[in-house]
Design a protein around this motif. Structure first.
Motif, short mmCIF file in Angstrom:
data_model
loop_
_atom_site.label_atom_id
_atom_site.label_comp_id
_atom_site.label_asym_id
_atom_site.label_seq_id
_atom_site.Cartn_x
_atom_site.Cartn_y
_atom_site.Cartn_z
N VAL A 1 10.82 22.08 28.78
CA VAL A 1 10.01 22.59 27.89
C VAL A 1 9.28 23.82 28.35
O VAL A 1 9.49 25.11 27.57
N LEU A 2 8.65 23.62 29.67
CA LEU A 2 7.97 24.77 29.99
C LEU A 2 9.04 26.03 30.70
O LEU A 2 8.46 27.01 30.81
N LEU A 3 9.99 25.47 31.00
CA LEU A 3 11.03 26.44 31.61
C LEU A 3 11.81 27.22 30.38
O LEU A 3 12.46 28.10 30.78
N TYR A 4 11.88 26.48 29.31
CA TYR A 4 12.62 27.07 28.06
C TYR A 4 12.28 28.52 28.07
O TYR A 4 13.32 29.36 27.88
N PRO A 5 11.00 28.99 27.81
CA PRO A 5 10.81 30.63 27.60
C PRO A 5 11.35 31.45 28.63
O PRO A 5 11.74 32.40 28.30
N ILE A 6 11.53 30.86 29.93
CA ILE A 6 12.12 31.67 30.75
C ILE A 6 13.55 31.73 30.69
O ILE A 6 14.18 32.74 31.08
N LEU A 7 14.24 30.47 30.71
CA LEU A 7 15.72 30.42 30.87
C LEU A 7 16.26 30.72 29.69
O LEU A 7 17.62 31.33 29.62
N LYS A 8 15.76 30.76 28.34
CA LYS A 8 16.35 31.42 26.99
C LYS A 8 16.58 32.88 27.19
O LYS A 8 17.63 33.10 26.55
N LYS A 9 15.94 33.42 27.93
CA LYS A 9 16.28 34.97 27.95
C LYS A 9 17.54 35.02 28.79
O LYS A 9 18.31 36.17 28.73
N TYR A 10 18.27 34.00 29.44
CA TYR A 10 19.67 34.16 30.08
C TYR A 10 20.72 33.68 29.34
O TYR A 10 21.64 34.22 29.15
N ASN A 11 20.21 32.41 29.04
CA ASN A 11 21.21 31.72 28.16
C ASN A 11 20.67 30.73 27.26
O ASN A 11 20.17 29.65 27.73
N GLU A 12 20.34 31.03 25.99
CA GLU A 12 19.57 30.16 25.13
C GLU A 12 20.13 28.67 24.82
O GLU A 12 19.40 27.70 24.53
N VAL A 13 21.52 28.78 24.81
CA VAL A 13 22.35 27.71 24.55
C VAL A 13 21.95 26.55 25.62
O VAL A 13 21.76 25.32 25.43
N LEU A 14 22.20 26.89 26.94
CA LEU A 14 21.98 26.14 28.07
C LEU A 14 20.59 25.71 27.96
O LEU A 14 20.12 24.53 28.60
N ALA A 15 19.45 26.60 27.71
CA ALA A 15 18.31 26.32 28.01
C ALA A 15 17.82 25.31 26.75
O ALA A 15 17.08 24.42 27.17
N PHE A 16 18.41 25.46 25.45
CA PHE A 16 17.90 24.64 24.70
C PHE A 16 18.76 23.31 24.63
O PHE A 16 17.88 22.20 24.61
N GLY A 17 19.99 23.03 25.53
CA GLY A 17 20.58 22.09 25.81
C GLY A 17 19.60 21.00 26.91
O GLY A 17 19.54 19.96 26.79
N SER A 18 18.96 22.03 27.92
CA SER A 18 18.23 21.18 28.74
C SER A 18 17.12 20.51 28.30
O SER A 18 16.51 19.48 28.41
N VAL A 19 16.41 21.25 27.34
CA VAL A 19 15.30 20.80 26.48
C VAL A 19 15.64 19.45 25.85
O VAL A 19 15.03 18.39 25.90
#
Length: 246
Positions: A72-90
């Protein structure tokens, strides 16, 4: 830009601390409940050590909540690069895994309830209570096995994104990917084992859990001490970042 860097640095430290809290809580939970689980009349002996069992169960809950906050905390950082993978990890490491952890915690509290009811009724025939307790224990193992696979999917997504972005060294993110590939094998094999018992880290098929366990602690320490690659953050895009943290 400085404020952005400071924000990412704080996030890295918090994530590292959460990893450590989650890991330590899980270890402490196992240590606290081990003497009770080793009893010859387990789980009917739980009520005799009720405070100890509740503390151990709450530590499991703390472990789950701490680790669920990481993606959840990493999402704002990671979504800038790949929102699908960032959301998947959440979704997998945050939401679905936490649902499994809560169900696991509930099974622990229900075991306590079965033990309390048995103690209050003083039933001479313990077979029905033992059967019910055994079913709850088996449910806990199934939940762990399923959660292990869910956790692996989320971990694979998260470290694949880290590998792509170079926010951390590629040797560290590659290690995370390697561990995430091995991790579910232990749980899938356990599903097909005669008793379907969840694997123990470092024992038998549970040896496959060790790479991820060690990597996450190294990852946590790295984030606390070094943080994210400032060049990758500054670029905001994995395509323009050709520098890797050494």
């Amino acid at each position: 830009m400085t404020n952005k860097m400071n924000s990412e640095r704080k996030t890295a430290i918090i994530v590292g601390v959460l990893f450590i809290i989650g890991t330590v809580s899980g270890i402490m939970a196992a240590v606290v409940t081990a003497p009770i689980r080793a009893g010859s009349t387990f789980p009917l002996n739980i009520s005799a050590s009720e405070p100890q069992w509740i503390i151990g169960t709450l530590l499991i809950l703390l472990m789950g909540l701490s680790l669920a906050m990481v993606p959840v905390l990493l999402y704002p950082i990671l979504k800038k690069y790949n929102e699908v993978l960032a959301f998947g990890s959440v979704l997998f490491r945050g939401v679905l895994e936490q649902v499994g952890e809560i169900l696991y915690v509930i099974s622990f509290f229900l075991l306590l309830t079965v033990s309390e009811i048995y103690g209050k009724t003083g039933a001479a025939d313990i077979s029905n209570f033992q059967t019910l307790g055994s079913m709850l224990i088996a449910a806990g193992h199934w939940i762990q096995n399923i959660n292990g696979v869910v956790f692996s999917i989320g971990t694979l997504m998260m470290f694949a994104l880290f590998y792509q972005t170079r926010l951390i060294p590629r040797w560290l993110s590659g290690w995370g990917i390697f561990g995430a590939v091995l991790y579910p094998i232990a749980y899938i094999v356990s599903m097909f084992s005669p008793l379907h018992l969840a694997p123990d880290a470092g024992v038998g098929i549970g040896l496959l859990l060790i790479p991820t366990a060690i990597q996450e602690m190294v990852f946590a320490v790295w984030l606390i001490i070094k943080g994210f690659n400032s060049l990758a953050i500054a670029s905001g895009s994995p395509k323009t970042d050709t520098n890797e943290v050494k």
